[in-house]
Design a protein around this motif. Structure first.
Motif, PDB file in Angstrom:
ATOM      1  N   TRP A  69      50.259 -54.626 -18.356  1.00  0.00           N
ATOM      2  CA  TRP A  69      51.249 -54.628 -19.427  1.00  0.00           C
ATOM      3  C   TRP A  69      50.810 -53.590 -20.443  1.00  0.00           C
ATOM      4  O   TRP A  69      49.626 -53.522 -20.776  1.00  0.00           O
ATOM      5  N   GLU A  70      51.743 -52.787 -20.929  1.00  0.00           N
ATOM      6  CA  GLU A  70      51.408 -51.786 -21.933  1.00  0.00           C
ATOM      7  C   GLU A  70      52.590 -51.594 -22.867  1.00  0.00           C
ATOM      8  O   GLU A  70      53.742 -51.666 -22.443  1.00  0.00           O
ATOM      9  N   GLY A  71      52.296 -51.359 -24.122  1.00  0.00           N
ATOM     10  CA  GLY A  71      53.345 -51.089 -25.090  1.00  0.00           C
ATOM     11  C   GLY A  71      52.792 -50.250 -26.212  1.00  0.00           C
ATOM     12  O   GLY A  71      51.579 -50.231 -26.449  1.00  0.00           O
ATOM     13  N   TYR A  89      47.260 -52.572 -24.379  1.00  0.00           N
ATOM     14  CA  TYR A  89      47.433 -52.849 -22.955  1.00  0.00           C
ATOM     15  C   TYR A  89      46.601 -54.051 -22.528  1.00  0.00           C
ATOM     16  O   TYR A  89      45.662 -54.459 -23.216  1.00  0.00           O
ATOM     17  N   ARG A  90      46.985 -54.588 -21.380  1.00  0.00           N
ATOM     18  CA  ARG A  90      46.216 -55.633 -20.709  1.00  0.00           C
ATOM     19  C   ARG A  90      46.323 -55.393 -19.212  1.00  0.00           C
ATOM     20  O   ARG A  90      47.415 -55.273 -18.665  1.00  0.00           O
ATOM     21  N   LEU A  91      45.175 -55.304 -18.549  1.00  0.00           N
ATOM     22  CA  LEU A  91      45.102 -55.045 -17.120  1.00  0.00           C
ATOM     23  C   LEU A  91      44.329 -56.179 -16.470  1.00  0.00           C
ATOM     24  O   LEU A  91      43.218 -56.505 -16.912  1.00  0.00           O
ATOM     25  N   THR A  92      44.897 -56.799 -15.426  1.00  0.00           N
ATOM     26  CA  THR A  92      44.247 -57.885 -14.702  1.00  0.00           C
ATOM     27  C   THR A  92      44.109 -57.479 -13.243  1.00  0.00           C
ATOM     28  O   THR A  92      45.070 -57.009 -12.636  1.00  0.00           O
ATOM     29  N   ARG A  93      42.900 -57.651 -12.689  1.00  0.00           N
ATOM     30  CA  ARG A  93      42.625 -57.340 -11.285  1.00  0.00           C
ATOM     31  C   ARG A  93      42.087 -58.585 -10.603  1.00  0.00           C
ATOM     32  O   ARG A  93      41.205 -59.253 -11.133  1.00  0.00           O
ATOM     33  N   PHE A 106      28.562 -56.918   4.313  1.00  0.00           N
ATOM     34  CA  PHE A 106      29.715 -57.739   3.958  1.00  0.00           C
ATOM     35  C   PHE A 106      29.924 -57.678   2.452  1.00  0.00           C
ATOM     36  O   PHE A 106      29.072 -57.203   1.713  1.00  0.00           O
ATOM     37  N   PHE A 107      31.062 -58.181   2.000  1.00  0.00           N
ATOM     38  CA  PHE A 107      31.421 -58.152   0.587  1.00  0.00           C
ATOM     39  C   PHE A 107      31.742 -59.548   0.075  1.00  0.00           C
ATOM     40  O   PHE A 107      32.006 -60.459   0.855  1.00  0.00           O
ATOM     41  N   LEU A 108      31.750 -59.683  -1.243  1.00  0.00           N
ATOM     42  CA  LEU A 108      32.202 -60.889  -1.925  1.00  0.00           C
ATOM     43  C   LEU A 108      33.406 -60.534  -2.778  1.00  0.00           C
ATOM     44  O   LEU A 108      33.471 -59.442  -3.335  1.00  0.00           O
ATOM     45  N   ARG A 109      34.352 -61.457  -2.899  1.00  0.00           N
ATOM     46  CA  ARG A 109      35.456 -61.288  -3.834  1.00  0.00           C
ATOM     47  C   ARG A 109      34.987 -61.857  -5.165  1.00  0.00           C
ATOM     48  O   ARG A 109      34.553 -62.999  -5.244  1.00  0.00           O
ATOM     49  N   THR A 110      35.069 -61.066  -6.234  1.00  0.00           N
ATOM     50  CA  THR A 110      34.495 -61.499  -7.512  1.00  0.00           C
ATOM     51  C   THR A 110      35.401 -62.402  -8.326  1.00  0.00           C
ATOM     52  O   THR A 110      34.977 -62.945  -9.315  1.00  0.00           O
ATOM     53  N   GLY A 111      36.639 -62.563  -7.983  1.00  0.00           N
ATOM     54  CA  GLY A 111      37.532 -63.406  -8.768  1.00  0.00           C
ATOM     55  C   GLY A 111      38.504 -62.554  -9.555  1.00  0.00           C
ATOM     56  O   GLY A 111      39.138 -61.668  -9.011  1.00  0.00           O
ATOM     57  N   THR A 112      38.606 -62.807 -10.860  1.00  0.00           N
ATOM     58  CA  THR A 112      39.573 -62.111 -11.703  1.00  0.00           C
ATOM     59  C   THR A 112      38.865 -61.368 -12.827  1.00  0.00           C
ATOM     60  O   THR A 112      38.016 -61.947 -13.505  1.00  0.00           O
ATOM     61  N   GLN A 113      39.210 -60.108 -13.007  1.00  0.00           N
ATOM     62  CA  GLN A 113      38.685 -59.289 -14.094  1.00  0.00           C
ATOM     63  C   GLN A 113      39.850 -58.912 -15.003  1.00  0.00           C
ATOM     64  O   GLN A 113      40.947 -58.641 -14.521  1.00  0.00           O
ATOM     65  N   ARG A 114      39.599 -58.906 -16.313  1.00  0.00           N
ATOM     66  CA  ARG A 114      40.663 -58.550 -17.254  1.00  0.00           C
ATOM     67  C   ARG A 114      40.132 -57.563 -18.279  1.00  0.00           C
ATOM     68  O   ARG A 114      39.043 -57.738 -18.819  1.00  0.00           O
ATOM     69  N   SER A 115      40.913 -56.543 -18.553  1.00  0.00           N
ATOM     70  CA  SER A 115      40.620 -55.563 -19.603  1.00  0.00           C
ATOM     71  C   SER A 115      41.811 -55.542 -20.542  1.00  0.00           C
ATOM     72  O   SER A 115      42.955 -55.554 -20.092  1.00  0.00           O
ATOM     73  N   LYS A 116      41.526 -55.511 -21.823  1.00  0.00           N
ATOM     74  CA  LYS A 116      42.605 -55.352 -22.800  1.00  0.00           C
ATOM     75  C   LYS A 116      42.085 -54.473 -23.910  1.00  0.00           C
ATOM     76  O   LYS A 116      40.875 -54.400 -24.147  1.00  0.00           O
ATOM     77  N   GLY A 117      42.988 -53.789 -24.572  1.00  0.00           N
ATOM     78  CA  GLY A 117      42.517 -52.902 -25.612  1.00  0.00           C
ATOM     79  C   GLY A 117      43.613 -52.130 -26.314  1.00  0.00           C
ATOM     80  O   GLY A 117      44.807 -52.375 -26.128  1.00  0.00           O
ATOM     81  N   VAL A 118      43.151 -51.167 -27.102  1.00  0.00           N
ATOM     82  CA  VAL A 118      44.005 -50.312 -27.915  1.00  0.00           C
ATOM     83  C   VAL A 118      43.576 -48.871 -27.692  1.00  0.00           C
ATOM     84  O   VAL A 118      42.376 -48.589 -27.604  1.00  0.00           O
ATOM     85  N   GLU A 119      44.539 -47.984 -27.593  1.00  0.00           N
ATOM     86  CA  GLU A 119      44.240 -46.556 -27.455  1.00  0.00           C
ATOM     87  C   GLU A 119      45.098 -45.782 -28.443  1.00  0.00           C
ATOM     88  O   GLU A 119      46.234 -46.152 -28.714  1.00  0.00           O
ATOM     89  N   THR A 120      44.543 -44.698 -28.945  1.00  0.00           N
ATOM     90  CA  THR A 120      45.321 -43.790 -29.790  1.00  0.00           C
ATOM     91  C   THR A 120      44.968 -42.354 -29.395  1.00  0.00           C
ATOM     92  O   THR A 120      43.836 -42.072 -29.010  1.00  0.00           O
ATOM     93  N   ARG A 121      45.969 -41.485 -29.479  1.00  0.00           N
ATOM     94  CA  ARG A 121      45.763 -40.091 -29.085  1.00  0.00           C
ATOM     95  C   ARG A 121      46.636 -39.194 -29.939  1.00  0.00           C
ATOM     96  O   ARG A 121      47.788 -39.513 -30.226  1.00  0.00           O
ATOM     97  N   LYS A 122      46.078 -38.068 -30.340  1.00  0.00           N
ATOM     98  CA  LYS A 122      46.798 -37.065 -31.130  1.00  0.00           C
ATOM     99  C   LYS A 122      46.530 -35.710 -30.486  1.00  0.00           C
ATOM    100  O   LYS A 122      45.386 -35.368 -30.183  1.00  0.00           O
TER     101      LYS A 122
END
Length: 165
Positions: A69-71, A89-93, A106-122
């Motif tokens: 989600w981003e706005g 924004y909020r990103l869920t994997r 072999f691999f393990l599935r880690t579950g759910t990771q979430r990132s959220k934050g604010v960005e600004t650019r000029k």
């Protein structure tokens, strides 16, 4: 069982993954040089690893799934020469892979990771063929659900880590 290749014939030879990954976005111009925007997307990432399931060949891992989600606000000033963006924004994997220390290859599935934050650019042109770009981002990334560690313990560890920093 194929004794010549030591392969379990009950396991599929390929991992056939497919999914619908929608994206949608909207822009709304408040005034001629300022617009609000919002977007949503789902992601799908097929993975080639295997998880240990007790067999010698393991089982194919599920694809990594996610959503974003981003706005924000975009503006164009100085007759369109200066571009500004502020966004949240909020990103869920889900089902992100990591190596399995108990079972090499072999691999393990880690579950759910979430990132959220604010960005600004000029961005501002300073000379022909030259632009000055200033950007800042704040990201808060967490493992919110783990296959091995209960969620309540993860939140407690997160608070303890934050208080010791």
């Amino acid at each position: 069982m194929d004794f010549a290749s030591n392969r379990d014939l009950s396991q599929p030879e390929s991992n056939d993954n497919n999914a619908f990954s929608p994206r949608v976005g909207v822009n709304y111009r408040i005034v001629p040089s300022v617009a609000l925007y919002a977007s949503y997307r789902q992601s799908f990432l097929p993975q080639s690893g295997r998880v240990y399931d007790g067999s010698s060949s393991g089982a194919f891992v599920r694809p990594e799934m996610g959503d974003q989600w981003e706005g924000g606000l975009k503006s164009s000033l100085l007759s369109g020469r200066m571009m500004n963006t502020v966004s949240v924004y909020r990103l869920t994997r889900n089902d992100v892979l990591t190596s399995d220390p108990a079972h090499p290859n072999f691999f393990l599935r880690t579950g759910t990771q979430r990132s959220k934050g604010v960005e600004t650019r000029k961005q501002l042109p300073i000379a022909p063929e030259w632009n000055l770009t200033l950007a800042y981002a704040y990201t808060d990334a967490k493992v919110v659900k783990d296959n091995d560690i209960p969620s309540a313990h993860l939140h407690k560890m997160s608070r303890e880590t934050a208080s010791t920093i």
